[in-house]
Design a protein around this motif. Structure first.
Motif, PDB file in Angstrom:
ATOM      1  N   ARG A   1       0.861  -1.188   0.000  1.00 42.41           N
ATOM      2  CA  ARG A   1       0.000   0.000   0.000  1.00 42.41           C
ATOM      3  C   ARG A   1       0.889   1.228   0.000  1.00 42.41           C
ATOM      4  O   ARG A   1       2.100   1.120   0.117  1.00 42.41           O
ATOM      5  N   SER A   2       0.288   2.397  -0.096  1.00 42.36           N
ATOM      6  CA  SER A   2       1.061   3.632  -0.064  1.00 42.36           C
ATOM      7  C   SER A   2       0.805   4.345   1.252  1.00 42.36           C
ATOM      8  O   SER A   2      -0.333   4.445   1.702  1.00 42.36           O
ATOM      9  N   ASP A   3       1.883   4.846   1.880  1.00 46.88           N
ATOM     10  CA  ASP A   3       1.754   5.665   3.077  1.00 46.88           C
ATOM     11  C   ASP A   3       1.199   7.013   2.626  1.00 46.88           C
ATOM     12  O   ASP A   3       1.741   7.651   1.732  1.00 46.88           O
ATOM     13  N   PHE A   4       0.094   7.447   3.219  1.00 52.32           N
ATOM     14  CA  PHE A   4      -0.573   8.663   2.775  1.00 52.32           C
ATOM     15  C   PHE A   4       0.269   9.910   2.977  1.00 52.32           C
ATOM     16  O   PHE A   4       0.140  10.877   2.239  1.00 52.32           O
ATOM     17  N   SER A   5       1.132   9.908   3.941  1.00 45.27           N
ATOM     18  CA  SER A   5       1.905  11.110   4.241  1.00 45.27           C
ATOM     19  C   SER A   5       3.107  11.277   3.325  1.00 45.27           C
ATOM     20  O   SER A   5       3.452  12.389   2.948  1.00 45.27           O
ATOM     21  N   THR A   6       3.758  10.186   2.961  1.00 45.08           N
ATOM     22  CA  THR A   6       5.000  10.297   2.191  1.00 45.08           C
ATOM     23  C   THR A   6       4.919   9.668   0.810  1.00 45.08           C
ATOM     24  O   THR A   6       5.771   9.919  -0.029  1.00 45.08           O
ATOM     25  N   GLY A   7       3.922   8.828   0.573  1.00 47.57           N
ATOM     26  CA  GLY A   7       3.832   8.121  -0.693  1.00 47.57           C
ATOM     27  C   GLY A   7       4.736   6.897  -0.744  1.00 47.57           C
ATOM     28  O   GLY A   7       4.769   6.189  -1.744  1.00 47.57           O
ATOM     29  N   LEU A   8       5.478   6.632   0.335  1.00 48.97           N
ATOM     30  CA  LEU A   8       6.356   5.462   0.378  1.00 48.97           C
ATOM     31  C   LEU A   8       5.530   4.201   0.543  1.00 48.97           C
ATOM     32  O   LEU A   8       4.435   4.230   1.091  1.00 48.97           O
ATOM     33  N   PRO A   9       6.028   3.069   0.085  1.00 52.66           N
ATOM     34  CA  PRO A   9       5.259   1.834   0.228  1.00 52.66           C
ATOM     35  C   PRO A   9       5.170   1.379   1.681  1.00 52.66           C
ATOM     36  O   PRO A   9       6.097   1.557   2.463  1.00 52.66           O
ATOM     37  N   VAL A  10       4.035   0.824   2.004  1.00 50.64           N
ATOM     38  CA  VAL A  10       3.783   0.219   3.312  1.00 50.64           C
ATOM     39  C   VAL A  10       3.364  -1.213   3.030  1.00 50.64           C
ATOM     40  O   VAL A  10       2.567  -1.467   2.135  1.00 50.64           O
ATOM     41  N   PHE A  11       3.920  -2.150   3.777  1.00 49.14           N
ATOM     42  CA  PHE A  11       3.625  -3.560   3.547  1.00 49.14           C
ATOM     43  C   PHE A  11       2.723  -4.089   4.638  1.00 49.14           C
ATOM     44  O   PHE A  11       3.092  -4.095   5.811  1.00 49.14           O
ATOM     45  N   GLU A  12       1.539  -4.514   4.266  1.00 47.35           N
ATOM     46  CA  GLU A  12       0.567  -5.084   5.197  1.00 47.35           C
ATOM     47  C   GLU A  12       0.659  -6.600   5.111  1.00 47.35           C
ATOM     48  O   GLU A  12       0.537  -7.178   4.031  1.00 47.35           O
ATOM     49  N   VAL A  13       0.913  -7.234   6.258  1.00 50.47           N
ATOM     50  CA  VAL A  13       1.047  -8.689   6.294  1.00 50.47           C
ATOM     51  C   VAL A  13       0.019  -9.217   7.285  1.00 50.47           C
ATOM     52  O   VAL A  13       0.206  -9.115   8.503  1.00 50.47           O
ATOM     53  N   GLN A  14      -1.080  -9.755   6.765  1.00 48.78           N
ATOM     54  CA  GLN A  14      -2.116 -10.319   7.618  1.00 48.78           C
ATOM     55  C   GLN A  14      -1.586 -11.585   8.295  1.00 48.78           C
ATOM     56  O   GLN A  14      -0.901 -12.396   7.668  1.00 48.78           O
ATOM     57  N   ASP A  15      -1.895 -11.752   9.567  1.00 47.97           N
ATOM     58  CA  ASP A  15      -1.531 -12.949  10.325  1.00 47.97           C
ATOM     59  C   ASP A  15      -0.027 -13.213  10.352  1.00 47.97           C
ATOM     60  O   ASP A  15       0.406 -14.361  10.413  1.00 47.97           O
ATOM     61  N   PHE A  16       0.779 -12.153  10.310  1.00 47.03           N
ATOM     62  CA  PHE A  16       2.233 -12.310  10.366  1.00 47.03           C
ATOM     63  C   PHE A  16       2.663 -12.872  11.711  1.00 47.03           C
ATOM     64  O   PHE A  16       3.490 -13.764  11.791  1.00 47.03           O
ATOM     65  N   LEU A  17       2.069 -12.352  12.784  1.00 47.85           N
ATOM     66  CA  LEU A  17       2.359 -12.848  14.128  1.00 47.85           C
ATOM     67  C   LEU A  17       1.277 -13.835  14.547  1.00 47.85           C
ATOM     68  O   LEU A  17       0.104 -13.644  14.253  1.00 47.85           O
ATOM     69  N   THR A  18       1.668 -14.860  15.225  1.00 46.64           N
ATOM     70  CA  THR A  18       0.692 -15.810  15.759  1.00 46.64           C
ATOM     71  C   THR A  18       0.015 -15.185  16.978  1.00 46.64           C
ATOM     72  O   THR A  18       0.499 -14.184  17.544  1.00 46.64           O
ATOM     73  N   GLU A  19      -1.096 -15.778  17.422  1.00 44.43           N
ATOM     74  CA  GLU A  19      -1.766 -15.291  18.628  1.00 44.43           C
ATOM     75  C   GLU A  19      -0.831 -15.336  19.829  1.00 44.43           C
ATOM     76  O   GLU A  19      -0.832 -14.438  20.667  1.00 44.43           O
ATOM     77  N   GLU A  20       0.012 -16.376  19.902  1.00 39.64           N
ATOM     78  CA  GLU A  20       0.958 -16.510  21.009  1.00 39.64           C
ATOM     79  C   GLU A  20       1.997 -15.388  20.975  1.00 39.64           C
ATOM     80  O   GLU A  20       2.367 -14.829  22.015  1.00 39.64           O
ATOM     81  N   GLU A  21       2.480 -15.056  19.788  1.00 36.90           N
ATOM     82  CA  GLU A  21       3.455 -13.965  19.662  1.00 36.90           C
ATOM     83  C   GLU A  21       2.830 -12.631  20.040  1.00 36.90           C
ATOM     84  O   GLU A  21       3.455 -11.816  20.738  1.00 36.90           O
ATOM     85  N   CYS A  22       1.590 -12.409  19.622  1.00 35.23           N
ATOM     86  CA  CYS A  22       0.889 -11.175  19.992  1.00 35.23           C
ATOM     87  C   CYS A  22       0.714 -11.088  21.509  1.00 35.23           C
ATOM     88  O   CYS A  22       0.933 -10.027  22.104  1.00 35.23           O
ATOM     89  N   ALA A  23       0.333 -12.193  22.124  1.00 34.25           N
ATOM     90  CA  ALA A  23       0.152 -12.215  23.576  1.00 34.25           C
ATOM     91  C   ALA A  23       1.463 -11.919  24.290  1.00 34.25           C
ATOM     92  O   ALA A  23       1.480 -11.193  25.294  1.00 34.25           O
ATOM     93  N   ALA A  24       2.571 -12.467  23.783  1.00 35.48           N
ATOM     94  CA  ALA A  24       3.876 -12.218  24.402  1.00 35.48           C
ATOM     95  C   ALA A  24       4.256 -10.748  24.309  1.00 35.48           C
ATOM     96  O   ALA A  24       4.777 -10.162  25.257  1.00 35.48           O
ATOM     97  N   ILE A  25       3.980 -10.130  23.168  1.00 35.28           N
ATOM     98  CA  ILE A  25       4.284  -8.700  22.998  1.00 35.28           C
ATOM     99  C   ILE A  25       3.423  -7.858  23.928  1.00 35.28           C
ATOM    100  O   ILE A  25       3.916  -6.951  24.601  1.00 35.28           O
ATOM    101  N   ARG A  26       2.119  -8.188  23.987  1.00 38.02           N
ATOM    102  CA  ARG A  26       1.226  -7.428  24.876  1.00 38.02           C
ATOM    103  C   ARG A  26       1.656  -7.549  26.338  1.00 38.02           C
ATOM    104  O   ARG A  26       1.625  -6.572  27.084  1.00 38.02           O
ATOM    105  N   SER A  27       2.041  -8.735  26.754  1.00 39.83           N
ATOM    106  CA  SER A  27       2.406  -8.926  28.157  1.00 39.83           C
ATOM    107  C   SER A  27       3.742  -8.248  28.483  1.00 39.83           C
ATOM    108  O   SER A  27       3.973  -7.865  29.625  1.00 39.83           O
TER     109      SER A  27
END
Length: 92
Positions: free
Chosen positions: A18-44
């Motif tokens: 995608r494009s970053d609206f502020s700079t026009g630089l590319p932004v990469f969206e990765v759905q489900d890149f982190l597992t639920e366990e990895e997300c929980a570890a980051i949150r904790s």
């Protein structure tokens, strides 16, 4: 642009460019890149004072923020108009 990629752990993810609206630089969206366990570890590991709902994720009605509204939010936060948000601007 979208492409499917197989990760080293065997999972397959879609990467959307995608494009970053502020700079026009590319932004990469990765759905489900982190597992639920990895997300929980980051949150904790994060201090609770750092856990806030994203301003650009959904509006008050649960609808995604439009690109136009996201660009306006960025412009409003970018007080020095350098097309980048520095730590002071982000802290507001």
């Amino acid at each position: 642009h979208a492409v499917s990629v197989r990760l080293k752990d065997g999972r397959e993810v879609d990467i959307v460019t995608r494009s970053d609206f502020s700079t026009g630089l590319p932004v990469f969206e990765v759905q489900d890149f982190l597992t639920e366990e990895e997300c929980a570890a980051i949150r904790s590991a994060a201090p609770s004072s750092m856990m806030e709902k994203s301003l650009t994720d959904n509006d008050d009605k649960g609808q995604p923020i439009s690109p136009r509204k996201a660009a306006k939010m960025f412009k409003d936060l970018d007080e020095n108009r350098d097309k980048a948000l520095d730590a002071e601007e982000m802290a507001q």
